[in-house]
Design an enzyme around this catalytic site. Structure first.
Site, PDB file in Angstrom:
ATOM      1  N   GLU A 153       0.807  -1.285   0.063  1.00 17.41           N
ATOM      2  CA  GLU A 153      -0.055  -0.011  -0.071  1.00 17.41           C
ATOM      3  C   GLU A 153       0.725   1.325  -0.031  1.00 17.41           C
ATOM      4  O   GLU A 153       0.471   2.123   0.920  1.00 17.41           O
ATOM      5  CB  GLU A 153      -0.895   0.062   1.055  1.00 17.41           C
ATOM      6  CG  GLU A 153      -1.969  -1.105   1.358  1.00 17.41           C
ATOM      7  CD  GLU A 153      -2.832  -1.267   2.464  1.00 17.41           C
ATOM      8  OE1 GLU A 153      -2.593  -0.381   3.370  1.00 17.41           O
ATOM      9  OE2 GLU A 153      -3.755  -2.069   2.515  1.00 17.41           O
ATOM     10  N   GLU A 258      -5.515 -11.107  -1.350  1.00 18.52           N
ATOM     11  CA  GLU A 258      -6.481 -11.010  -0.072  1.00 18.52           C
ATOM     12  C   GLU A 258      -7.965 -10.953  -0.267  1.00 18.52           C
ATOM     13  O   GLU A 258      -8.702 -10.172   0.029  1.00 18.52           O
ATOM     14  CB  GLU A 258      -6.380  -9.597   0.774  1.00 18.52           C
ATOM     15  CG  GLU A 258      -4.540  -9.455   0.884  1.00 18.52           C
ATOM     16  CD  GLU A 258      -4.104  -8.046   1.771  1.00 18.52           C
ATOM     17  OE1 GLU A 258      -5.174  -7.520   2.348  1.00 18.52           O
ATOM     18  OE2 GLU A 258      -3.245  -7.872   1.699  1.00 18.52           O
TER      19      GLU A 258
END
Ligand code: XIL
Length: 369
Positions: A153, A258
């Site tokens: 991220e 994920e």
């Protein structure tokens, strides 16, 4: 033999067959298929979840055990216990073991960026700390953890570099430095960049440029993971395909790292997965405490089929699909972005049984030619 009709899938499976239906077998020619594991699964406290993992999956990711806050909670103090258990579980079950995540702006204590007086570290001091952290964690599992989410991220939805403390202390090349140190610590490990919303055009382009930049610096980068915390209407299949094609064209592995699908009422307009964003529990945000109504179960199942059809279509580029959890009861989505909801995002139900989406996803498999 008794057959279980599965209207949602438009077919019927025999009971004896369902016992044999295995995700890892079904997707063997397409991609690795796995789950993120919490400590209860690997420590023996949740043996039924562990049994599902051993049977159904061939790759595992550490849900929390390897994050800085847990594995390196205080200066010069590492707690490897849960991560050791996770790796041992993976080896015992012959899994492709993925470490998550070496560099992230969340779940890292403030001290990591600070000097003794509480000020931000200098670039050189922070680089030394980063190198020590990566060397200690990657070095400990050298040759055992096969791949790492090196940086998680780092990009903004607009396509910039997030203004995290990583950037504030080191500068934008903290990403390159993390890949460099990870490769030094285990030259054989695969190294990935991981993020959410990479299907969105500006972020996708930024990610493509990031990978090109890392490669231009001569660094090892093996893959890009799109997290896959998705909803009923995002990402669009067009955007998902565009991400897979653009990333695949870089010659790196494309992964959904994920995956979970949120069917609960949206608490906000936001489509990302920033763990620091939260919404208070309100009436109406938690409507299915006693179970999903059939119409919603079908919606979830159809959405799983839609997305897996895209992933299977591109299985020459997609290397792995990992679910963020094993079964609904322990999904992080019961507590994010709203604490205390009853959520239904995975393929195995709260009672550990395979859901209609499980059978439907198996039906969506399109073998590579
Ligand atoms: C989540 C875990 O599932 C939770 O148990 C924890 O409390 C917060 O983090 N993106 C990521 C993951 O990269 O590490 C996050 O995992 C979910 C969002």
């Amino acid at each position: 033999m008794t057959c279980i009709p599965l209207a949602v899938v438009g077919g019927a499976f025999c009971a004896r067959e369902t016992e044999q239906l295995l995700l890892r077998e079904a997707f063997r020619e397409n991609f690795l298929i796995g789950a993120a594991l919490n400590d209860d699964v690997v420590s023996g406290k949740d043996p039924r979840a562990a049994a599902i993992v051993a049977k159904q999956f061939n790759t595992i990711t550490a849900e929390n055990a390897m994050k800085w806050v847990w594995i390196h909670p205080a200066p010069n103090t590492y707690d490897f216990g849960p991560a050791d258990r996770f790796v041992e579980f993976g080896e015992k079950n012959a899994m492709w073991i993925v470490g998550h995540a070496l560099v992230w702006h969340s779940q890292i204590p403030d001290w990591a960026f600070e000097d003794d007086a509480g000020g931000l570290l200098t670039r050189n001091a922070m680089l030394a700390r980063l190198k020590d952290h990566i060397g200690s964690v990657v070095g400990r599992y050298k040759g055992r953890v096969r791949a790492w989410d090196v940086v998680n991220e780092a990009l903004t939805d607009e396509g910039g570099i997030r203004n995290s403390k990583w950037k504030q202390t080191i500068g934008e090349d903290f990403i390159a430095k993390a890949f460099e140190y990870a490769h030094q610590a285990d030259p054989d490990a695969e190294l990935y960049y991981n993020d959410f919303s990479l299907d969105k055009p500006a972020k996708r382009e930024a990610c493509v440029n990031l990978v090109k930049d890392l490669k231009a610096r001569g660094l090892r980068v093996d893959g890009v993971g799109i997290q896959g915390h998705w909803g009923m209407d995002y990402p669009t299949t067009d955007n998902l395909e565009a991400f897979i094609i653009a990333t695949g064209a870089l010659g790196v592995k494309v992964m959904v790292t994920e995956m979970d699908l949120d069917i609960l009422p949206t608490a906000w307009e936001y489509e990302g997965a920033d763990v620091s964003k939260r919404v208070a529990l309100q009436v109406g945000l938690n409507p299915y405490v006693d179970g999903l109504p059939p119409v919603m179960e079908k919606k979830l199942t159809d959405r799983y089929v839609e997305l897996f059809s895209v992933l299977c279509k591109h299985s020459d580029k997609v290397d792995r699909v990992t679910f963020w959890g094993v079964y609904d009861k322990t999904s992080w989505l019961n507590n994010w972005p709203v604490r205390g909801r009853t959520s239904y995002p995975l393929l195995f139900a709260r009672d550990y049984q395979p859901k209609p989406a499980f059978y439907a996803v198996l039906g969506a498999v399109e073998k590579k030619k």
